[in-house]
Design a protein around this motif. Structure first.
Motif, mmCIF file in Angstrom:
data_model
loop_
_atom_site.group_PDB
_atom_site.id
_atom_site.type_symbol
_atom_site.label_atom_id
_atom_site.label_comp_id
_atom_site.label_asym_id
_atom_site.label_seq_id
_atom_site.Cartn_x
_atom_site.Cartn_y
_atom_site.Cartn_z
ATOM 1 N N ASN A 310 82.205 -7.801 -78.783
ATOM 2 C CA ASN A 310 81.281 -7.792 -79.918
ATOM 3 C C ASN A 310 80.035 -6.962 -79.626
ATOM 4 O OD1 ASN A 310 82.968 -9.397 -81.442
ATOM 5 N ND2 ASN A 310 81.950 -11.311 -80.878
ATOM 6 N N PHE A 311 79.555 -7.043 -78.399
ATOM 7 C CA PHE A 311 78.403 -6.230 -78.007
ATOM 8 C C PHE A 311 78.717 -4.742 -78.111
ATOM 9 C CE2 PHE A 311 76.766 -4.010 -74.095
ATOM 10 C CZ PHE A 311 75.572 -3.590 -74.664
ATOM 11 N N ILE A 312 79.835 -4.328 -77.546
ATOM 12 C CA ILE A 312 80.196 -2.907 -77.549
ATOM 13 C C ILE A 312 80.437 -2.416 -78.969
ATOM 14 C CG2 ILE A 312 81.928 -1.222 -76.810
ATOM 15 C CD1 ILE A 312 82.435 -3.070 -74.349
ATOM 16 N N ASN A 313 81.264 -3.152 -79.694
ATOM 17 C CA ASN A 313 81.645 -2.700 -81.040
ATOM 18 C C ASN A 313 80.496 -2.792 -82.037
ATOM 19 O OD1 ASN A 313 84.274 -2.218 -80.131
ATOM 20 N ND2 ASN A 313 84.907 -4.319 -80.573
ATOM 21 N N GLY A 314 79.511 -3.635 -81.743
ATOM 22 C CA GLY A 314 78.406 -3.812 -82.668
ATOM 23 C C GLY A 314 77.220 -2.901 -82.423
ATOM 24 N N CYS A 315 77.309 -2.070 -81.393
ATOM 25 C CA CYS A 315 76.191 -1.176 -81.071
ATOM 26 C C CYS A 315 76.432 0.179 -81.728
ATOM 27 C CB CYS A 315 76.044 -1.011 -79.561
ATOM 28 S SG CYS A 315 74.660 0.040 -79.088
ATOM 29 N N LYS A 316 75.555 0.575 -82.617
ATOM 30 C CA LYS A 316 75.774 1.773 -83.419
ATOM 31 C C LYS A 316 75.615 3.066 -82.635
ATOM 32 C CE LYS A 316 70.997 1.790 -85.157
ATOM 33 N NZ LYS A 316 70.149 1.679 -86.361
ATOM 34 N N LEU A 317 75.034 3.006 -81.443
ATOM 35 C CA LEU A 317 74.882 4.202 -80.615
ATOM 36 C C LEU A 317 75.683 4.084 -79.326
ATOM 37 C CD1 LEU A 317 71.086 5.110 -81.010
ATOM 38 C CD2 LEU A 317 73.064 6.034 -82.240
ATOM 39 N N MET A 318 76.843 3.433 -79.391
ATOM 40 C CA MET A 318 77.681 3.240 -78.219
ATOM 41 C C MET A 318 79.138 3.428 -78.594
ATOM 42 S SD MET A 318 77.816 -0.112 -75.742
ATOM 43 C CE MET A 318 76.112 0.085 -75.228
ATOM 44 N N GLN A 319 79.825 4.327 -77.893
ATOM 45 C CA GLN A 319 81.247 4.526 -78.106
ATOM 46 C C GLN A 319 82.055 3.525 -77.289
ATOM 47 O OE1 GLN A 319 82.930 6.626 -80.059
ATOM 48 N NE2 GLN A 319 81.120 7.639 -80.906
ATOM 49 N N ALA A 320 83.024 2.883 -77.919
ATOM 50 C CA ALA A 320 83.952 2.024 -77.192
ATOM 51 C C ALA A 320 85.024 2.928 -76.599
ATOM 52 C CB ALA A 320 84.573 0.984 -78.123
ATOM 53 N N ALA A 321 84.834 3.318 -75.347
ATOM 54 C CA ALA A 321 85.736 4.302 -74.736
ATOM 55 C C ALA A 321 85.703 4.164 -73.224
ATOM 56 C CB ALA A 321 85.316 5.723 -75.135
ATOM 57 N N THR A 322 86.810 4.557 -72.592
ATOM 58 C CA THR A 322 86.829 4.618 -71.137
ATOM 59 C C THR A 322 86.205 5.935 -70.700
ATOM 60 O OG1 THR A 322 88.221 4.217 -69.197
ATOM 61 C CG2 THR A 322 89.099 5.705 -70.879
ATOM 62 N N SER A 323 86.086 6.119 -69.387
ATOM 63 C CA SER A 323 85.432 7.275 -68.778
ATOM 64 C C SER A 323 83.918 7.161 -68.949
ATOM 65 C CB SER A 323 85.961 8.593 -69.355
ATOM 66 O OG SER A 323 85.602 9.676 -68.495
ATOM 67 N N PHE A 324 83.201 8.145 -68.459
ATOM 68 C CA PHE A 324 81.736 8.112 -68.507
ATOM 69 C C PHE A 324 81.203 9.512 -68.254
ATOM 70 C CE2 PHE A 324 83.152 6.695 -64.266
ATOM 71 C CZ PHE A 324 82.574 7.650 -63.448
ATOM 72 N N GLY A 325 79.901 9.689 -68.423
ATOM 73 C CA GLY A 325 79.260 10.949 -68.105
ATOM 74 C C GLY A 325 79.120 11.905 -69.265
ATOM 75 N N SER A 326 79.436 11.468 -70.476
ATOM 76 C CA SER A 326 79.346 12.364 -71.617
ATOM 77 C C SER A 326 77.968 12.287 -72.266
ATOM 78 C CB SER A 326 80.421 12.017 -72.650
ATOM 79 O OG SER A 326 80.490 13.012 -73.649
ATOM 80 N N VAL A 327 77.751 13.156 -73.243
ATOM 81 C CA VAL A 327 76.470 13.175 -73.943
ATOM 82 C C VAL A 327 76.254 11.907 -74.757
ATOM 83 C CG1 VAL A 327 76.268 15.681 -74.027
ATOM 84 C CG2 VAL A 327 77.523 14.493 -75.831
ATOM 85 N N HIS A 328 77.347 11.223 -75.128
ATOM 86 C CA HIS A 328 77.208 9.983 -75.883
ATOM 87 C C HIS A 328 77.278 8.784 -74.944
ATOM 88 C CE1 HIS A 328 81.599 10.925 -75.863
ATOM 89 N NE2 HIS A 328 81.656 9.669 -75.449
ATOM 90 N N THR A 329 76.510 7.755 -75.241
ATOM 91 C CA THR A 329 76.615 6.506 -74.490
ATOM 92 C C THR A 329 77.943 5.837 -74.815
ATOM 93 O OG1 THR A 329 74.235 6.170 -74.348
ATOM 94 C CG2 THR A 329 75.612 4.197 -74.232
ATOM 95 N N SER A 330 78.602 5.316 -73.790
ATOM 96 C CA SER A 330 79.878 4.626 -73.980
ATOM 97 C C SER A 330 79.877 3.349 -73.154
ATOM 98 C CB SER A 330 81.057 5.519 -73.587
ATOM 99 O OG SER A 330 81.005 5.837 -72.200
#
Length: 371
Positions: A310-330
């Motif tokens: 719920n935390f991940i999916n409810g955050c409008k500036l967070m991608q629910a995704a594996t990996s890391f290091g991209s320009v978008h927060t995940s």
């Protein structure tokens, strides 16, 4: 950042310009050729796409510039790890792996190298020095560990393992050359998944091996050519583009992570927060001594699997995704990947969003979870 690293950052985007001829393109050309014009004795020239490619050459030059060591490019971070293992290990060798590091590396040894007579032990990163290194052909470390962010003393491990005749390999994926420099701390080989921050846009798989040992580099390069574990030209071109802005993005991500990690402490929705930059983190003192920055990964624990999702999916500036290091927060609930962590464990990878807007989005989602 040290003066040397600042110099490397300043000159990184100008490497190609040093050899440009009049009328040549300033951006790196994308060369997808499988064959090259190679009449007669063409030693020293490109001949065939499995042997070499001008686009790889440019990326390897940039990586070598950052690592201060020769680099060999691969189609993924796991391909880089596999190259090291299959090149240097033989039947009867015994190796040591982190118990809490990236699990696919352990799986490669257990499922494939085990059939060839290679055996292994595991040890937690935080206590990696305990037990010594006698009898190991190769010692592999990942620090900070992914995803729990524990740290081991790289220089101490290298010194102790070398004293027992072991080769020391460090996975530096989480930190990049701007955040940590394991080769300078004594390891023999560095591996990294440039899929992450070096590329920075979640659109290319890539990896590299770096070493200051000429024999190791020659053997790794021969493995790549013989096995065909080669990067695609487009992926190399994308990583080259990403590397030009790595220092800028990495600084923004680390600065933001330091702010947000401190603000996450004590939030009622969280049972734990781990970040090496926090003064009360168990890894903080060691991190200060061997890392250039504290990184952009933050680990948190919520009360349950549902709360984490719920935390991940409810955050409008967070991608629910594996990996890391991209320009978008995940972010990702890591029990989905088989890590030995609580059900509510979440790895947050801070991106390049403005810090206050990102914090507001994270806090609003946590507040909703906490009720």
């Amino acid at each position: 950042m040290s003066e040397t690293l600042q110099s490397r950052a300043a000159t990184l985007a100008h490497l190609r310009g040093r050899t440009l001829q009049r009328g040549e393109s300033v951006p790196l050309p994308l060369i997808t050729a499988a064959t090259f014009h190679a009449p007669g004795d063409s030693t020293g020239f490109h001949q065939y796409g499995r042997f070499s490619n001008p686009t790889w050459d440019a990326v390897e030059e940039m990586l070598a510039h950052l690592e201060d060591a020769p680099c060999i490019a691969f189609p993924s971070g796991m391909a880089a790890i596999a190259a090291v293992f299959f090149t240097l290990l033989k039947s009867g060798d015994h190796i040591l792996l982190p118990a809490d590091g990236y699990p696919t590396g352990r799986g490669l040894v257990e499922r494939y190298l085990g059939k060839l007579g290679v055996t292994f032990d595991t040890r937690p990163t935080a206590t990696f020095l305990d037990g010594g290194f006698a009898g190991y052909r190769l010692v592999f470390i990942e620090t900070p560990s992914n995803p729990a962010l524990d740290i081991c003393d790289i220089a101490a491990v290298a010194e102790a393992a070398h004293a027992k005749g072991a080769i020391v390999v460090a996975d530096n994926t989480t930190m990049t050359p701007f955040g940590q420099r394991p080769l300078d701390l004594g390891v023999d080989i560095l591996v990294a998944a440039d899929t992450k921050a070096p590329n920075g846009h979640s659109d290319a798989l890539f990896g590299h091996v770096a070493s200051r040992d000429a024999d190791i580099i020659a053997a790794i390069k021969d493995w790549r050519q013989t096995s065909g574990s080669i990067p695609g030209a487009l992926d190399a071109w994308l990583v080259h583009r990403g590397l030009e802005t790595l220092e800028l993005r990495f600084e923004r991500m680390c600065n933001t992570a330091e702010v947000i990690a401190e603000r996450l402490k004590g939030h009622k929705a969280l049972e734990a927060v781990r970040y090496p930059g926090l003064e009360d983190d168990p890894s903080h003192n060691l991190a200060r001594s061997q890392m250039e920055r504290f990184g952009f990964l933050i680990s948190v624990v919520l009360g349950s699997e549902d709360e984490a999702e719920n935390f991940i999916n409810g955050c409008k500036l967070m991608q629910a995704a594996t990996s890391f290091g991209s320009v978008h927060t995940s972010a990702e609930r890591r029990t989905r990947r088989g890590d030995a962590v609580p059900p509510g464990f979440v790895r947050i990878a801070i991106g390049c969003e403005p810090v206050e807007e990102l914090w507001t989005a994270i806090k609003e989602s946590l507040d909703r979870v906490a009720g």
